[in-house]
Design an enzyme around this catalytic site. Structure first.
Site, mmCIF file in Angstrom:
data_model
loop_
_atom_site.group_PDB
_atom_site.id
_atom_site.type_symbol
_atom_site.label_atom_id
_atom_site.label_comp_id
_atom_site.label_asym_id
_atom_site.label_seq_id
_atom_site.Cartn_x
_atom_site.Cartn_y
_atom_site.Cartn_z
ATOM 1 N N GLU A 243 0.853 -0.921 0.230
ATOM 2 C CA GLU A 243 0.298 -0.245 -0.322
ATOM 3 C C GLU A 243 0.813 1.439 0.158
ATOM 4 O OE1 GLU A 243 -3.412 0.211 -0.188
ATOM 5 O OE2 GLU A 243 -3.555 -1.600 0.707
ATOM 6 N N CYS B 150 -2.291 8.911 2.344
ATOM 7 C CA CYS B 150 -1.320 8.792 1.072
ATOM 8 C C CYS B 150 -2.784 9.613 -0.373
ATOM 9 C CB CYS B 150 -1.640 7.372 1.113
ATOM 10 S SG CYS B 150 -2.899 6.544 2.096
#
Ligand code: NAD
Length: 519
Positions: free
Chosen positions: A268, A302
């Site tokens: 991720e 993110c």
């Protein structure tokens, strides 16, 4: 410091001391001999507390305990495993305010986002409890008479979790709730920038583990320097799945090393998320959502919005609205524990330097600053980590625009013509995490999330790039790593798939009608 939250009381209630053990196998804490890691707050620069880090000996003890625990845990029924996760969710509910405050104080995000992070942990626990009874396999039609053909999912073993500083505890629980329910055991190596939130989280679950006689070694925490144990952890064949959240640069290293031993990964990694605003958009909705996406968590998500792709017809109007909104935001930069604050500090000076570099670089490449970019000084800003979120005009091909800068700088990019041109710009970066379009036009929206549309793991319509729900699978494509965690069927990554044929006849027919007679 906030008037309402006394951080010393919070630390005490969370069981943190001046110097803390950084290694645990669940209820046993190890007195380790590794270097001391000091954790300073980005809020006011104070030393919060210190942590004794792991040596390789400690690492080995934890891995052996985890390996042994797996033998018992994998045979515990999934709903019984999930009952422990349910109780962990409740323990987190009880500690939500304190853990949320510590997340804020150690990481820097505003308090409501600190609480939101703990809420995500609670939500994924609830989700995993339901999932425990629906981790279904398949019964399939056999081509042979009196044969059963089926597929089922089995626990994997040790799951390694490496987490990023910006979601210091939620990432752990996204992985842990699913992995534990799936019958795995977890070894968590948190970011060395946020070790105290990790220790506090483990202390919160300790009581639940004791009350339920969970084997020592099911939930493990190792705070150790990457230079001491990083590669050993990646290379360790006992770790069947390595779930890593962090930058693309570190993720590539993780992917290569774990891949070399054919281990599984969930990666991720970084994003470079864009919002498209077309002439058919409700501009006020687009503005509100985009501003949260760009300055929320001080641009350290993110999924933060890094690029805004604006049609030429609404470009100037939207730019002006953005600047007006940013002027209001500037009045609300400050201590993230203060309820009036909307933008807290960057996590550290390294992030401030990245911010400064991006501002210099975009101008060098021909871009223009439209707003912000100052490093705040004076009372309350002594740490040098508080910045005024920046807006720059840029072109998508600029090198700096192609990179993820983990700070609150957003690039305005103009497009002309049809939505296809905006989608092409959206996709023309190495990363592929989150994306969004603002439009009231059905054809534009449909094109955006069709096969010819956004190439990202997340593609939203009239909702921004930032702030995903746990119910959907979370992750992104290309340099974002391709991993999926959290909701939907992400649990499958934490299990191994097994196909079984059972012959309940007295004959031995072979598949494909093959005859293999000895006589
Ligand atoms: P980072 O890559 O610097 O560190 C991530 C983790 O990797 C930390 O725990 C760090 O200690 C560890 N690490 C570093 N070197 C290692 C090594 N050699 N071996 C083993 N572990 C090692 O990232 P960060 O600064 O903590 O986090 C910010 C980054 O994370 C951003 O790029 C952001 O986009 C990304 N992120 C991605 C997601 C997502 O779900 N896609 C979520 C949050 C953050």
């Amino acid at each position: 410091m906030s008037k309402t939250i006394n951080i010393q009381d919070v630390l005490k209630r969370l069981g943190l001391k001046e110097i803390n053990e950084g290694v645990s196998t669940g209820t046993v804490w190890y007195d380790t001999e590794g270097k001391i890691n000091k954790s300073y707050s980005p809020v006011d620069g104070s030393l919060i507390a210190s942590v004794k880090t792991a040596t390789m000996d400690d690492y080995e003890k934890v891995m052996q305990t985890a390996q042994k625990a797996f033998e018992e845990w994998r045979m515990t029924p999934a709903p019984v495993r999930a009952e422990v996760v349910r109780q962990i969710g409740n323990a987190l509910r009880d500690a939500k305010e304190d853990l949320g405050a510590l997340v804020t104080y150690e990481m820097g995000k505003i308090y409501v986002e600190g609480l939101g992070e703990v809420q995500e942990m609670i939500d994924i626990c609830d989700f995993a409890v339901g999932q425990a009874r629906t981790m279904n396999g398949f019964n399939l039609q056999s081509e042979r008479p009196m044969h059963r053909l089926m597929e089922q999912y089995q626990p994997l073993g040790i799951v390694g979790i490496i987490s990023s500083f910006n979601f210091p505890v939620a990432v752990w629980m996204w992985n842990t709730a699913l992995a534990i329910t799936a019958g795995d055991v977890v070894v968590w190596k948190p970011s060395s920038k946020t070790p105290l939130t990790a220790i506090a989280s483990h202390k919160i679950i300790e009581k639940v583990l004791k009350e339920n006689n969970v084997p020592e070694g099911v939930f493990n925490l190792i705070i150790g320097r990457s230079s001491v144990m990083g590669d050993n952890f990646l290379d360790d064949k006992r770790v069947r799945l390595m779930s890593m959240t962090g930058s693309t640069a570190v993720g590539k290293r993780v992917g290569e090393r774990v891949g070399k031993r054919l281990g599984k990964t969930i990666l991720e990694l970084g994003g470079n998320n864009a919002v498209i605003v077309t002439p058919k958009a409700n501009l006020n909705m687009a503005l509100m959502s985009t501003v949260f996406g760009t300055v929320g968590t001080a641009g350290q998500r993110c999924t933060s919005t890094r690029r805004i792709i604006l049609h030429e017809d609404i470009y100037d109007e939207f730019k002006e609205k953005m600047v007006n909104a940013y002027k209001k935001i500037k009045e609300k930069i400050g201590n993230p524990l203060d309820p009036n604050t909307l933008v807290g500090p960057l996590h550290d000076i390294h992030a401030v330097n990245q911010f400064k570099y991006a501002i210099e670089q975009v101008q060098k490449e021909g871009g223009k600053m439209v707003y912000g970019g100052e490093i705040l000084k004076g009372k309350g800003f002594e740490t040098g980590t508080y910045v005024v979120p920046a807006i720059a005009e840029a072109e998508n091909h600029f090198e700096i625009v192609q990179e993820e800068t983990f700070a609150p700088i957003v690039y305005l990019i103009k497009y002309t013509g049809d939505v296809e041109n905006a989608i092409a710009i959206n996709n023309d970066v190495p990363q592929g995490l989150s994306s969004a379009i603002f439009t009231q036009d059905m054809q534009e929206a449909e094109k955006f999330y069709s096969a010819m549309g956004s190439d990202c793991g997340i593609a939203n319509v009239n909702a921004g790039t930032s702030g995903a729900e746990i119910g959907g699978a979370f992750g992104g494509e290309k340099d974002t790593g391709g991993g999926r965690e959290s909701g939907s069927d992400a649990w499958k990554a934490y299990m191994r798939r097994q196909t079984t044929t059972v012959n309940f006849s007295s004959d031995l027919p072979l598949a494909q009608g093959i005859k293999f007679d000895l006589d």
